[in-house]
Enzyme design. Sequence first.
Site, PDB file in Angstrom:
ATOM      1  N   HIS A 215     -45.380 -69.589  -7.782  1.00  0.00           N
ATOM      2  CA  HIS A 215     -46.465 -68.823  -7.132  1.00  0.00           C
ATOM      3  C   HIS A 215     -46.786 -67.569  -7.970  1.00  0.00           C
ATOM      4  CE1 HIS A 215     -48.405 -66.512  -3.917  1.00  0.00           C
ATOM      5  NE2 HIS A 215     -48.122 -67.387  -2.989  1.00  0.00           N
TER       6      HIS A 215
ATOM      7  N   GLU B 260     -51.304 -70.590  -9.044  1.00  0.00           N
ATOM      8  CA  GLU B 260     -49.990 -71.149  -8.748  1.00  0.00           C
ATOM      9  C   GLU B 260     -49.883 -72.618  -9.134  1.00  0.00           C
ATOM     10  OE1 GLU B 260     -49.489 -70.269  -4.548  1.00  0.00           O
ATOM     11  OE2 GLU B 260     -50.784 -68.519  -4.785  1.00  0.00           O
TER      12      GLU B 260
END
Length: 295
Positions: free
Chosen positions: A163, A264
Amino acid sequence: MNLNSLPIVSVLSDHVTIVQKDDVKIVRVQHPKAEAGISLFGGHVVSFKPQDQEDVIWMSQQAVFDGKTALRGGIPVCWPWFGRIATPAHGFARSTQWTLVEHKENEQGVMIRLGMKPSEASLAIWPHQFEALLDIEISDTLNVSLKVKNTDTIEWAFSGALHSYFNIADILYTEITGMGDHYLDSLKDGKVSLGGETLTFSSGVDRVYTHPKSEIKISDPKNHRFITVENQGSNAAVIWNPWELASSMADMEDDGYQTMVCVESTLHAPSIEEGKVLQPQESYTLSTKIGVIAS
Ligand code: TA6
């Protein structure tokens, strides 16, 4: 994030030192090619600074280093699920203590390998046996690979993400290309949507791009650079900027959204059961390669 003023816990080699930030130990890498930091709590990259560059990774100045709270910023490892499809949000890997398994270095850079195994706490949340390794290669580019192995006697399913929060000079001048045009809009209950080839920002964005190209490019003109992101093992690229929601987040500055954007490497699934299935002894790797090109 500046790691240079943090107290040293131990010196492991010419280029690798363990430093302490509040209750968290950070592996600090100082190499002629790049500097970096990886928190053992969460297996979380907190900094990557190639030579003569601003940090490529954004960290919140209000991130809480208490060894319990997932860090805001950096590269959270979301596993064994991505999102709020179970509790805790984004899985337990980002709030678990990882161990330093290995470190290697040469004139090209440094490789750090972290590991995570099941614990009483993880089994209470997700009752499966596994092995997870996180390889972080620091050079002109940053390579992060999460390799998970099913060491159980039955199959299990998972999703996840690396992420990454990127440090950009100004969100109003930031453009992203290469994410493709199909996306699920998480701000509209996952509505299937079609966008353009270039993404610019004037309000919050939370999208799951389902047909990303092999390279996603973030233009960061005020830092005179492009940041490139090449993901593997993913089926989507999530792009997130919270905009005004930053002011409701305790661990983010109200104006923090102005200098960050998340791109991400995501293995997305609507539920854990619909995730990637691994048979006993099978492994899977999710990775991201981050680079910088001068503009
Ligand atoms: O990846 C985007 C996202 O899932 C957003 O929906 C947003 O909530 C963000 O992650 C941060 O999640 P967190 O649990 O770290 O607050």
